[in-house]
Design a protein around this motif. Sequence first.
Motif, mmCIF file in Angstrom:
data_model
loop_
_atom_site.group_PDB
_atom_site.id
_atom_site.type_symbol
_atom_site.label_atom_id
_atom_site.label_comp_id
_atom_site.label_asym_id
_atom_site.label_seq_id
_atom_site.Cartn_x
_atom_site.Cartn_y
_atom_site.Cartn_z
ATOM 1 N N GLN A 142 0.854 -1.186 0.000
ATOM 2 C CA GLN A 142 0.000 0.000 0.000
ATOM 3 C C GLN A 142 0.895 1.243 0.000
ATOM 4 O O GLN A 142 1.968 1.254 0.621
ATOM 5 C CB GLN A 142 -0.912 -0.027 1.234
ATOM 6 N N THR B 226 -1.852 -0.688 6.958
ATOM 7 C CA THR B 226 -2.926 -1.664 6.780
ATOM 8 C C THR B 226 -3.868 -1.617 7.977
ATOM 9 O O THR B 226 -3.462 -1.255 9.081
ATOM 10 C CB THR B 226 -2.367 -3.090 6.620
ATOM 11 N N ASP C 281 -5.987 -0.101 1.674
ATOM 12 C CA ASP C 281 -5.626 -0.327 0.277
ATOM 13 C C ASP C 281 -6.892 -0.464 -0.555
ATOM 14 O O ASP C 281 -7.443 -1.552 -0.703
ATOM 15 C CB ASP C 281 -4.754 -1.569 0.146
#
Length: 222
Positions: free
Chosen positions: A19, A24, A57
Motif C-alpha cells: 500500500q 494496513t 488499500d
Amino acid sequence: MKVLSVNLGRPQPVPYTDQAEGVTGIDKKPVDGPVRVTAPGPKGTGAGGLAGDAVCDLRHHGGDDQAVYAYAREDLDDWERELGRSLANGSFGENLTTQGLDVSGALIGERWRVGAELVLEVTAGRIPCRTFQGHLGERGWVKRFTRKAATGAYLRVIEPGEIRSGDPVEIVHRPEHGVTAAMQFRAVTTERELLPRVLAAGAALHPEALEQARKYVAAQRG
C-alpha cells in the motif's frame, strides 16, 4: 447462528504491505457497543462498510461488494489445531466472527439478517494476499490458505443497520444455484474448470468475479 464479535481495525504501519503509505487495517479487534454498517460506495473510493473500520488499500479492498468480511469461529478453531497457536476473533482481518454458520459454504447471493436491521448478501470468497501472510507470520500462508479453501465470505449491504456482538444471524434467502463462496474461490484459484458453473450465480457475484468467469468462458468458446 450468531455474531461472536464485531471487529474493527486501525491504520498501522507494517513492512509487509505494498500500500502506498505502508499501512494496513488488517489487525482487527473486537469492539463493544453497536457499530453502524452501511454500503460504503464503489470500490476504489468507498472503504469498509463498518463505521470506524480502517480499509487502507482501496485497490483491492473495500467498496460496496466487499463491504463486510465474515469468518467462522469454527474455521478459526480448525486453523488453531493445524497451526498449533491461538487465533483470536478478528485474527484473519474479519469484521464479523460468527458461530454456528457455515460461512465458506454460504451461497453467492445468500442473504443474512444480522440483528434487527442489517441485511447482508454474500458476493465472493476472500483471496489471500501478501499482507494477510505478513499479518499471520506463517511461511507459505497464501498457498496453505488457498489449498484449504476455508475462505470466509465477502458481503454487500442490502439494508443498513447497527450490529453488536451476540446478535443473531438469520438466513433469509438462499438461492438454488449451488455456487458457494468456497466454490467460487476454488474456481478462481486452483480449479479454473469450475468457472463456467460459477456463472449460475449471475449478478449476485462480485462484479470482478463475474467478469473473470465470463472471460474464461468466452476464451474457451473462442
